[in-house]
Design a protein around this motif. Structure first.
Motif, mmCIF file in Angstrom:
data_model
loop_
_atom_site.group_PDB
_atom_site.id
_atom_site.type_symbol
_atom_site.label_atom_id
_atom_site.label_comp_id
_atom_site.label_asym_id
_atom_site.label_seq_id
_atom_site.Cartn_x
_atom_site.Cartn_y
_atom_site.Cartn_z
ATOM 1 N N SER A 133 36.259 37.446 38.019
ATOM 2 C CA SER A 133 37.067 36.909 36.921
ATOM 3 C C SER A 133 37.724 38.069 36.179
ATOM 4 N N ASP A 134 38.531 37.735 35.175
ATOM 5 C CA ASP A 134 39.177 38.802 34.403
ATOM 6 C C ASP A 134 38.224 39.461 33.412
ATOM 7 N N ARG A 135 36.964 39.002 33.390
ATOM 8 C CA ARG A 135 35.980 39.628 32.485
ATOM 9 C C ARG A 135 34.830 40.264 33.246
ATOM 10 N N THR A 136 34.795 40.087 34.574
ATOM 11 C CA THR A 136 33.649 40.565 35.355
ATOM 12 C C THR A 136 33.413 42.054 35.189
ATOM 13 N N LEU A 137 34.465 42.859 35.309
ATOM 14 C CA LEU A 137 34.278 44.309 35.245
ATOM 15 C C LEU A 137 33.807 44.766 33.876
ATOM 16 N N ASN A 161 39.926 52.548 37.488
ATOM 17 C CA ASN A 161 40.702 52.327 36.278
ATOM 18 C C ASN A 161 41.022 50.844 36.201
ATOM 19 N N TRP A 162 40.733 50.214 35.060
ATOM 20 C CA TRP A 162 40.939 48.771 34.921
ATOM 21 C C TRP A 162 41.783 48.500 33.682
ATOM 22 N N ARG A 163 42.944 47.910 33.887
ATOM 23 C CA ARG A 163 43.857 47.590 32.790
ATOM 24 C C ARG A 163 44.235 48.830 31.980
#
Length: 260
Positions: A133-137, A161-163
């Motif tokens: 999901s967009d919150r998993t990391l 690197n995330w977002r």
């Protein structure tokens, strides 16, 4: 100068997604025959896999749902006692992108509680179905994991690197062509067909000095004709004399040391 420890041309990781019948318990708890097929993993496949790894004297990583740990504890303890890495893989093999924030947090918590029962605090995470999901990391970072293994954008490990922000996580990338499930379960190909895909990819990555990560599922690879092909592939890799066989945690630690 190469990326890997001195004396090694490339790196190989063999990982196993030890799902057993976790996903089936979520999707089809009353399908008795399907459930029995999932139990092939702890009953037959895991002993065969551990024997193979013992003979070759190589470490592996077992991405294991919490449910598998709870239901087949002795089998999981055998894996740990052999010195292999146990890493997180959901609880009931959930599709994380399709559940709520609260449900996803619960999945992680239940999985970690199961690992506590066998004395393991996992440092790595792989999402079931490689679906996040967009919150998993953010959860993976918050819970103190050291590496992630879900992305498909490289054939080398790297710092994730995330977002636009550094996560502090090492990413160990994956690829469907290097997964046994499509070969053996989705398309029902024979062992030699899988070997015909995996061997040339290894040879190419070896020449380039890169990373070969093979993902297997015990109930798939554990059939005797298939595990014999894996045995053949590992033997040929070892004949090179300069291939580093390492667990995901070992590779993540090395990558962090090299890149930070």
């Amino acid at each position: 100068m190469g990326f890997w420890p001195e004396g090694y041309q490339c790196c190989v990781n063999i990982s196993f997604d030890y799902d057993s019948n976790s996903a089936l318990m979520r999707k089809a708890p009353l399908d008795i025959v399907a459930q029995s097929r999932g139990r092939f993993a702890p009953n037959v496949a895991i002993p065969r896999i551990l024997d193979l790894l013992d003979r070759h004297e190589i470490p592996a990583t077992f991405f294991t749902p919490g449910w598998t740990v709870d239901q087949f504890t002795a089998s999981v303890e055998d894996i740990v006692s052999k010195g292999h890495e146990l890493a997180a893989h959901g609880y009931l093999h959930e599709r994380l992108a399709e559940i709520s924030k609260e449900a996803e947090e619960s999945v992680f918590q239940k999985g970690l509680e199961a690992f506590e029962k066998v004395g393991v605090k996992p440092v790595g995470f792989r999402a079931p179905y490689w679906l996040i999901s967009d919150r998993t990391l953010e959860l993976v970072q918050k819970l103190g994991f050291e590496y992630d293994s879900n992305m498909m954008d490289s054939d080398m490990p790297y710092m994730l690197n995330w977002r636009g922000k550094e996560t502090g996580l090492v990413e160990l990338p994956v690829e469907w062509m290097l997964d046994d499930w499509p070969q053996f379960e989705t398309h029902r190909r024979g062992p030699e067909a899988a070997y015909a895909v995996w061997k040339p990819e290894f040879e190419g990555l070896y020449k380039l000095g890169r990373y070969f990560g093979l993902t297997c599922h015990p109930q798939a690879i554990g059939r005797i004709s298939r595990i014999e092909i894996l045995d053949k592939l590992i033997s040929e890799m070892k004949e090179k004399g300069d291939v580093w066989f390492a667990s995901c945690a070992e590779i993540a630690n090395w990558t962090r040391k090299k890149l930070t």
